[in-house]
Design an enzyme around this catalytic site. Structure first.
Site, PDB file in Angstrom:
ATOM      1  N   ASN A   1      -5.760  45.966  50.843  1.00 22.60           N
ATOM      2  CA  ASN A   1      -6.356  47.724  50.985  1.00 22.60           C
ATOM      3  C   ASN A   1      -5.275  48.423  50.513  1.00 22.60           C
ATOM      4  OD1 ASN A   1      -5.119  47.423  54.054  1.00 22.60           O
ATOM      5  ND2 ASN A   1      -5.969  45.540  53.397  1.00 22.60           N
TER       6      ASN A   1
ATOM      7  N   LYS B   1       0.787  42.560  65.445  1.00 25.29           N
ATOM      8  CA  LYS B   1       1.357  43.092  64.789  1.00 25.29           C
ATOM      9  C   LYS B   1       0.747  44.960  65.027  1.00 25.29           C
ATOM     10  CE  LYS B   1       1.580  43.915  60.150  1.00 25.29           C
ATOM     11  NZ  LYS B   1       1.590  43.838  59.151  1.00 25.29           N
TER      12      LYS B   1
ATOM     13  N   LYS C   1       1.845  49.394  64.432  1.00 20.96           N
ATOM     14  CA  LYS C   1       2.691  49.400  63.882  1.00 20.96           C
ATOM     15  C   LYS C   1       3.818  50.836  64.580  1.00 20.96           C
ATOM     16  CE  LYS C   1       0.267  49.027  60.224  1.00 20.96           C
ATOM     17  NZ  LYS C   1       0.730  48.915  58.911  1.00 20.96           N
TER      18      LYS C   1
ATOM     19  N   ASP D   1       5.598  47.102  62.097  1.00 22.47           N
ATOM     20  CA  ASP D   1       5.320  47.933  60.980  1.00 22.47           C
ATOM     21  C   ASP D   1       5.820  48.594  60.535  1.00 22.47           C
ATOM     22  OD1 ASP D   1       5.351  48.222  57.861  1.00 22.47           O
ATOM     23  OD2 ASP D   1       3.348  47.169  57.481  1.00 22.47           O
TER      24      ASP D   1
ATOM     25  N   ASN E   1       6.132  50.477  57.000  1.00 20.63           N
ATOM     26  CA  ASN E   1       5.788  50.923  56.566  1.00 20.63           C
ATOM     27  C   ASN E   1       6.419  51.594  55.595  1.00 20.63           C
ATOM     28  OD1 ASN E   1       2.722  50.706  57.906  1.00 20.63           O
ATOM     29  ND2 ASN E   1       2.388  49.907  56.480  1.00 20.63           N
TER      30      ASN E   1
ATOM     31  N   GLU F   1       8.975  44.960  59.956  1.00 16.09           N
ATOM     32  CA  GLU F   1       8.735  44.518  58.296  1.00 16.09           C
ATOM     33  C   GLU F   1       8.785  46.570  57.710  1.00 16.09           C
ATOM     34  OE1 GLU F   1       4.634  43.850  58.300  1.00 16.09           O
ATOM     35  OE2 GLU F   1       4.053  44.854  56.990  1.00 16.09           O
TER      36      GLU F   1
ATOM     37  N   GLU G   1       5.369  43.656  50.345  1.00 15.80           N
ATOM     38  CA  GLU G   1       4.439  43.765  49.844  1.00 15.80           C
ATOM     39  C   GLU G   1       3.512  45.076  49.130  1.00 15.80           C
ATOM     40  OE1 GLU G   1       2.812  45.860  53.924  1.00 15.80           O
ATOM     41  OE2 GLU G   1       1.785  47.415  53.477  1.00 15.80           O
TER      42      GLU G   1
ATOM     43  N   ASP H   1       1.948  40.170  48.106  1.00 17.80           N
ATOM     44  CA  ASP H   1       0.122  41.187  47.469  1.00 17.80           C
ATOM     45  C   ASP H   1      -0.315  40.577  46.410  1.00 17.80           C
ATOM     46  OD1 ASP H   1      -2.434  40.840  47.792  1.00 17.80           O
ATOM     47  OD2 ASP H   1      -1.820  42.287  49.499  1.00 17.80           O
TER      48      ASP H   1
ATOM     49  N   HIS I   1       0.399  40.282  52.165  1.00 17.85           N
ATOM     50  CA  HIS I   1      -0.140  40.458  52.850  1.00 17.85           C
ATOM     51  C   HIS I   1      -1.516  40.987  52.184  1.00 17.85           C
ATOM     52  CE1 HIS I   1      -1.847  45.143  51.298  1.00 17.85           C
ATOM     53  NE2 HIS I   1      -1.836  45.206  52.800  1.00 17.85           N
TER      54      HIS I   1
ATOM     55  N   GLU J   1      -1.872  37.014  56.763  1.00 14.82           N
ATOM     56  CA  GLU J   1      -1.816  38.315  57.182  1.00 14.82           C
ATOM     57  C   GLU J   1      -3.309  38.421  57.958  1.00 14.82           C
ATOM     58  OE1 GLU J   1      -1.316  42.090  55.577  1.00 14.82           O
ATOM     59  OE2 GLU J   1      -1.711  43.215  57.580  1.00 14.82           O
TER      60      GLU J   1
HETATM   61 MG   LIG Z   1       3.000  46.409  56.224  1.00 16.45          MG
END
Ligand SMILES: [Mg+2]
Length: 389
Positions: free
Chosen positions: A53, A181, A183, A212, A214, A238, A264, A291, A321, A340
Site C-alpha cells: 500500500n 501503532k 498515526k 508514526d 508519515n 516513526e 519505508e 519495503d 513496512h 508490519e
Molecule cells: Mg509508516
C-alpha cells in the site's frame, strides 16, 4: 524452461482513512502473475506479486518497459546455472537494462512487484517455501518460522473519537498483538497527546505503542514532538520528517533517546545507504523499515542487507513496512526483526495464510511452497483469476 507470459491488473485497496499526509480513498496496487511452462502438480507454475500500500498501481510501467524486456529476452539468459529454474538476479538485470541510475521512484515499485512474482515462481519450482530457499541460499541454512508482527492502525477516520480509537486498539490486543501503532501529525500536538494517552491507558504491562508521523514534520515540529514523546516508553517514533531529509533525522537523534524508525519511503540500496551514512540512525536501538515490494524487490533488498552488514547493522533491526507475506518470508529466512501487519486494512492482499494466529505478537509461518499466497483463500482467488484463467 521459460516465462510464457506476464499478466498485470490494477486492483483497488481503498479505505476511508488518512494518515498525516495522504488519504487512502483512491489507493490501488498492481497484481502481477508470471506464468511459466514448468509443470508442478499437473499445472503450470505461476508466480504472483503485488506492491504494498501507499504508492498506487504501476501498470503502465510494467506494460511499457518491464514486461516486454523480460518477454523479449532470450529465455536461457534468465535461467540459473542448472537451466531448470529462473535466476531472479538475471531477471532483475534484464528489467533494469537501459535504466539510468538514481531517481528511484515509481519504477522501483513496478520492478519490486514483478520481482516478488519471480521469487514466488522460483521457490514453487523448487517445491519449498521461499523462507526455506532464502535461508539455504543467503542465510544460515535454517529459517526461523516464528516472526514478530505488530498491528499498524490508529489512522484518522471520519467520526473517530477516543473511545473508537481505544476499541480499535483493544481489538488488536484481543487478536494477540502486543505492539500496536497509531498515526500522529494529522492533528494538533495536543490532540495527538490525548489520543496517545487514550491508547496507553488500555495497554497491559508488556505491551507497547509505536507512533508514526508519515514524514509530515519539519525539524522544529519533529523536535517539539520528540521532547513531549520522550515522557512515554514508546516502541518507536516513526518517520518524523521527509524520508530524504537525512539531516533532520540525524538532528532528531540529539533530542530523542528512545527508538526511532524510518525507511519505508527509501526505494533503493543507495538511498538506504545514505540514511545509514548520514541519518544518525543508531544500530543499537533504531529500526529500519525498507519495503522490498516498493524498492526494486528482494534482489535489491539483498544488496541493502549486505550494505547494512558492512555498516555494522544486524538484519534483526529491520522490520519492513507493508504487511505482506513476502516480507514475512524474508524475515523468517534471513533473520529480520519482524514485519508490519494491518489487521483490518488493505485486504485481501495483506495479512497471513488462513489459520495463522497471532500469539504474543508472533506468527508461525506454515510450510507452503513459494511465498505462501495459496494459503490465503481470498487473496488466492484474485490471483488465480489473473494467472490461471
Ligand atoms: Mg509508516
Amino acid at each position: 524452461m521459460r516465462i510464457v507470459d506476464i499478466r498485470e491488473v490494477t486492483r483497488p485497496i481503498s479505505s476511508p482513512i488518512r494518515n498525516a499526509y495522504i488519504d487512502f480513498s483512491k489507493m490501488t496496487l498492481s497484481l502481477v502473475a508470471v506464468v511459466t511452462d514448468v509443470i508442478r502438480d499437473g499445472k503450470p507454475v505461476v508466480g504472483y506479486g503485488f506492491n504494498s500500500n501507499g504508492r498506487y498501481g504501476q501498470g503502465s510501467l510494467i506494460r511499457e518497459r518491464f514486461r516486454p524486456r523480460i518477454l523479449e529476452a532470450a529465455p536461457d539468459s534468465l535461467l540459473d546455472e542448472s537451466g531448470n529454474n529462473l535466476d531472479p538476479h538475471q531477471v532483475w538485470a534484464c528489467m533494469m537494462s537501459n535504466e539510468k541510475p538514481g531517481g528511484h521512484g515509481e519504477r522501483s515499485v513496478a520492478v519490486g512487484t514483478v520481482d516478488m512474482a519471480i521469487w514466488d515462481a522460483v521457490a514453487k519450482i523448487e517445491g519449498k517455501p521461499l523462507y526455506q530457499l532464502l535461508a539455504e541460499r543467503y542465510g544460515n541454512g535454517t529459517p526461523k518460522r516464528e516472526v514478530f508482527v505488530y498491528a499498524a492502525g490508529g489512522y484518522y477516520w471520519p467520526g473517530q473519537d477516543l473511545q473508537a480509537l481505544k476499541n480499535e486498539m483493544q481489538g488488536y490486543l484481543d487478536r494477540g498483538y502486543k505492539v500496536v501503532k497509531k498515526k500522529i501529525g494529522g492533528g494538533s500536538l495536543a490532540d495527538d497527546l490525548k489520543r496517545i494517552e487514550a491508547v496507553l491507558s488500555i495497554l497491559p504491562a508488556g505491551c507497547k505503542l509505536a507512533v508514526d508521523a508519515n514524514g509530515r514534520f519539519d525539524l522544529k515540529t519533529a523536535v517539539e514532538y520528540a521532547k513531549v514523546l520522550s515522557q512515554y516508553d514508546l516502541f518507536w517514533y516513526e518517520e518524523a520528517g521527509d524520508p530524504l531529509d537525512y539531516a533532520l533525522q540525524a538532528e532528531l537523534a540529539n533530542h530523542y533517546q528512545g527508538p526511532m524508525a524510518t525507511g519505508e519511503n527509501l526505494f533503493s540500496m543507495q538511498d538506504a545507504r545514505n540514511l545509514i551514512r548520514y541519518g544518525g540512525m543508531r544500530a543499537d536501538r533504531d529500526w529500519l523499515q525498507f519495503d522490498c515490494a516498493l524498492s526494486y524487490g528482494l534482489v535489491e533488498y539483498l544488496r541493502t542487507l549486505d550494505m547494512l552488514k558492512e555498516h555494522g547493522w544486524s538484519p534483526s533491526r529491520c522490520i519492513p513496512h507493508g504487511g505482506h507475506q513476502m516480507s514475512l518470508a524474508i524475515a523468517a529466512g534471513l533473520g529480520l526483526g519482524g514485519n508490519e501487519s494491518y489487521p483490518d486494512l488493505f485486504q485481501p492482499f495483506g495479512g497471513f495464510p488462513d489459520g495463522v494466529q497471532v500469539k504474543d505478537s508472533i506468527v508461525t509461518l506454515p510450510e507452503l511452497p513459494g511465498i505462501g499466497f495459496e494459503g490465503k483463500a481470498d487473496l488466492y482467488a484474485e490471483m488465480k483469476a489473473l494467472g490461471e484463467a
